[in-house]
Design a protein around this motif. Structure first.
Motif, PDB file in Angstrom:
ATOM      1  N   MET A   1       0.843  -1.189   0.000  1.00 34.91           N
ATOM      2  CA  MET A   1       0.000   0.000   0.000  1.00 34.91           C
ATOM      3  C   MET A   1       0.875   1.235   0.000  1.00 34.91           C
ATOM      4  SD  MET A   1      -3.034   1.125   2.663  1.00 34.91           S
ATOM      5  CE  MET A   1      -1.956   1.238   4.084  1.00 34.91           C
ATOM      6  N   THR A   2       0.613   2.147  -0.943  1.00 35.03           N
ATOM      7  CA  THR A   2       1.334   3.407  -1.004  1.00 35.03           C
ATOM      8  C   THR A   2       0.842   4.331   0.092  1.00 35.03           C
ATOM      9  OG1 THR A   2       1.536   3.195  -3.414  1.00 35.03           O
ATOM     10  CG2 THR A   2       1.911   5.382  -2.460  1.00 35.03           C
ATOM     11  N   ALA A   3       1.756   4.791   0.937  1.00 34.57           N
ATOM     12  CA  ALA A   3       1.359   5.643   2.058  1.00 34.57           C
ATOM     13  C   ALA A   3       0.957   7.018   1.558  1.00 34.57           C
ATOM     14  CB  ALA A   3       2.507   5.765   3.050  1.00 34.57           C
ATOM     15  N   PRO A   4      -0.121   7.599   2.120  1.00 34.92           N
ATOM     16  CA  PRO A   4      -0.523   8.953   1.718  1.00 34.92           C
ATOM     17  C   PRO A   4       0.510   9.979   2.161  1.00 34.92           C
ATOM     18  CG  PRO A   4      -1.806   8.204   3.605  1.00 34.92           C
ATOM     19  CD  PRO A   4      -1.002   7.027   3.138  1.00 34.92           C
ATOM     20  N   PRO A   5       0.765  10.994   1.342  1.00 36.21           N
ATOM     21  CA  PRO A   5       1.732  12.031   1.730  1.00 36.21           C
ATOM     22  C   PRO A   5       1.257  12.783   2.967  1.00 36.21           C
ATOM     23  CG  PRO A   5       1.178  12.166  -0.621  1.00 36.21           C
ATOM     24  CD  PRO A   5       0.204  11.224   0.004  1.00 36.21           C
ATOM     25  N   VAL A   6       2.119  12.835   3.971  1.00 33.87           N
ATOM     26  CA  VAL A   6       1.729  13.463   5.232  1.00 33.87           C
ATOM     27  C   VAL A   6       1.424  14.941   5.026  1.00 33.87           C
ATOM     28  CG1 VAL A   6       2.525  14.080   7.541  1.00 33.87           C
ATOM     29  CG2 VAL A   6       3.038  11.826   6.602  1.00 33.87           C
ATOM     30  N   GLU A   7       2.304  15.645   4.332  1.00 37.08           N
ATOM     31  CA  GLU A   7       2.142  17.079   4.203  1.00 37.08           C
ATOM     32  C   GLU A   7       0.854  17.447   3.485  1.00 37.08           C
ATOM     33  OE1 GLU A   7       4.709  15.323   3.202  1.00 37.08           O
ATOM     34  OE2 GLU A   7       6.375  15.888   4.527  1.00 37.08           O
ATOM     35  N   ARG A   8       0.483  16.667   2.466  1.00 34.93           N
ATOM     36  CA  ARG A   8      -0.689  17.049   1.674  1.00 34.93           C
ATOM     37  C   ARG A   8      -1.987  16.949   2.471  1.00 34.93           C
ATOM     38  NH1 ARG A   8      -1.355  14.106  -3.880  1.00 34.93           N
ATOM     39  NH2 ARG A   8      -1.975  12.346  -2.587  1.00 34.93           N
ATOM     40  N   VAL A   9      -2.199  15.841   3.143  1.00 37.92           N
ATOM     41  CA  VAL A   9      -3.460  15.682   3.858  1.00 37.92           C
ATOM     42  C   VAL A   9      -3.550  16.651   5.026  1.00 37.92           C
ATOM     43  CG1 VAL A   9      -2.654  13.832   5.405  1.00 37.92           C
ATOM     44  CG2 VAL A   9      -5.076  13.990   4.785  1.00 37.92           C
ATOM     45  N   VAL A  10      -2.416  16.954   5.657  1.00 40.17           N
ATOM     46  CA  VAL A  10      -2.419  17.908   6.764  1.00 40.17           C
ATOM     47  C   VAL A  10      -2.731  19.307   6.256  1.00 40.17           C
ATOM     48  CG1 VAL A  10      -1.008  19.022   8.537  1.00 40.17           C
ATOM     49  CG2 VAL A  10      -0.878  16.544   8.205  1.00 40.17           C
ATOM     50  N   SER A  11      -2.049  19.721   5.197  1.00 39.59           N
ATOM     51  CA  SER A  11      -2.305  21.064   4.665  1.00 39.59           C
ATOM     52  C   SER A  11      -3.713  21.170   4.100  1.00 39.59           C
ATOM     53  CB  SER A  11      -1.269  21.426   3.596  1.00 39.59           C
ATOM     54  OG  SER A  11      -1.352  20.540   2.489  1.00 39.59           O
ATOM     55  N   ALA A  12      -4.221  20.060   3.565  1.00 43.44           N
ATOM     56  CA  ALA A  12      -5.585  20.073   3.039  1.00 43.44           C
ATOM     57  C   ALA A  12      -6.592  20.314   4.159  1.00 43.44           C
ATOM     58  CB  ALA A  12      -5.890  18.762   2.328  1.00 43.44           C
ATOM     59  N   LEU A  13      -6.434  19.598   5.277  1.00 43.48           N
ATOM     60  CA  LEU A  13      -7.368  19.806   6.382  1.00 43.48           C
ATOM     61  C   LEU A  13      -7.230  21.214   6.944  1.00 43.48           C
ATOM     62  CD1 LEU A  13      -9.538  18.897   8.280  1.00 43.48           C
ATOM     63  CD2 LEU A  13      -7.790  17.789   9.712  1.00 43.48           C
TER      64      LEU A  13
END
Length: 453
Positions: A1-13
């Motif tokens: 499973m490809t891990a979701p990019p931490v920075e993207r989901v955090v900045s998105a929220l």
């Protein structure tokens, strides 16, 4: 499973929290420009999702995406909502409620702000999971629908409209998943393991208004038993007349699963008894009633007096006094029965009872293959948690989807402390950065594990 990019989901929220999409029962009071900005922000943060999925608008700003899978035999609906409740300007927030700032919390760095838990965290995590899988060229085994309502907090129309669209297209979801339970720490006294609580049903939501009327007049010449006095007496009588308590089947199953994790002095005594939990339902009910407000609410219909109104001035006796009651109707009870209970408790024909809105409890969803899929994903991402069904006390948009699916569940894949759960609809709402990332990973795993025909 490809891990979701931490920075993207955090900045998105963070970006979503900074847009104050507060819903209101009066459409004229809704800041539609804020909802416009939120939809634009979603498209900016998750471009592939918007490019590759089919979109149908529902309600004023609701979204219904379809991600075509290899099959449409067992379609899945992942739900969340875009709106939030208002912020009390007098509440002691530690950080800007619409700032989306990252600060330390009791569990580490967290994103602070209204909607992080309810429910923009789920929106960001679902979208992140889909965006990551699209980048990897993944095609889900089954059609995946994303239903994002815009007026959940005011029991609006977006969710029923989404249901109407799905019904018109002949979609019978194999699984519907909305907000609700969580990886809940400190949920039961003495149990150190977190509980992965999956709502298999939810209480109905009903609002009553108690109305007392009289002559009113000058405050210097008060008469006995005026409207406010009679209303106060009625409120106290309701509070002193709790509904019958019992342990429904999901609660008994929760206790069975909890038994191996009870404290050692209690476990050897209680665990064998729970094999006959149906016979011991009265004992289990008493235990839950004594275990605190969260546990006690699992056993009965609850009533909370939430609004009060009376005289417009300090020196005027009210001619009309009103109290709003928010009632969460337990599985097995009915709205009609609730009204009669309140009427009998008040025992005062001068108090008028108006039904403002009503909602029956949702059907109990079975614990078969779709539920087992949720369990297995919890076991992989949160191996220390105990997956278990429960009766959800709050209301969600998913109650409307029970009209087209018998497999409707309520679970947000985030670790939440007791303090975090208490912050929902209150102040200092926040979601751990690592917990948000784990939530996105959980949704991704769920999509990857959808069954083939």
């Amino acid at each position: 499973m490809t891990a979701p990019p931490v920075e993207r989901v955090v900045s998105a929220l963070q970006a979503l929290v900074r847009v104050p999409t507060v819903s209101d029962r009066d459409p004229a009071r809704v800041d539609t420009a804020a909802f416009d900005r939120l939809l634009a922000e979603l498209e900016t943060q998750f471009p592939l999702l918007h490019e590759q999925l089919d979109l149908t608008r529902v309600g004023s700003h609701g979204l219904l995406f379809r991600w075509a899978g290899a099959s449409d035999a067992k379609p899945v609906v992942l739900m969340a909502h875009l709106d939030v409740v208002p912020v009390d300007g007098e509440a002691p927030w530690q950080h800007d409620p619409f700032g989306g700032e990252i600060h330390d919390s009791e569990t580490g760095p967290a994103i602070w702000g209204r909607g992080t838990l309810d429910d923009k965290g789920c929106v960001a995590a679902i979208c992140e999971a889909v965006e990551t899988l699209l980048e990897a060229g993944h095609t889900p085994a089954q059609d995946v629908w994303l239903s994002f309502g815009c007026d959940e907090e005011v029991s609006g129309t977006a969710a029923p409209e989404a249901v109407a669209v799905l019904r018109a297209r002949g979609v019978t979801p194999w699984l519907v998943l909305d907000e609700g339970g969580a990886i809940a720490g400190g949920a039961f006294p003495g149990v150190t393991a977190p509980l992965g609580v999956i709502g298999v049903t939810e209480k109905g939501t009903t609002s009553l208004e108690l109305v007392a009327e009289g002559r009113g007049g000058h405050a210097s010449t008060p008469a006995r038993n005026g409207p406010t006095a009679r209303l106060a007496r009625a409120i106290l009588r309701v509070e002193k007349s709790p509904f019958h308590a019992s342990a429904p089947a999901p609660t008994l199953e929760l206790m069975r699963r909890l038994a191996p994790h009870l404290p050692m002095p209690v476990r050897p005594v209680v665990a064998p008894l729970l094999d006959r939990a149906d016979r011991l339902a009265p004992v289990i009910t008493r235990v839950l009633l004594a275990a605190g407000p969260e546990a006690a609410a699992m056993t009965r219909t609850t009533v909370a007096t939430t609004t009060l109104s009376g005289s417009p001035a300090l020196n005027v006796i009210a001619s009309t006094a009103k109290a709003g009651l928010n009632i969460r109707v337990m599985v097995g009870d009915t709205v009609a029965g609730v009204v009669e209970h309140v009427r009998a408790a008040i025992a005062d024909d001068s108090i008028r009872i108006d039904v403002v809105d009503s909602g029956e409890p949702s059907p109990v969803s079975p614990m078969d293959e779709p539920f087992e899929l949720l369990e297995s994903c919890i076991g992989e991402v949160f191996p220390d948690a105990v997956p278990t069904p429960y009766v959800m006390m709050a209301a969600t948009d998913s109650r409307h989807f029970t009209a087209i699916s018998e497999h409707v569940y309520r679970f947000a894949p985030f670790r939440m402390t007791k303090a975090q759960r208490q912050a929902i609809h209150s102040y200092d709402e926040h979601l751990g950065v690592a917990d948000l990332v784990d939530g996105a990973r959980w949704y991704q795993l769920l999509i990857e594990r959808l069954p083939h025909d």
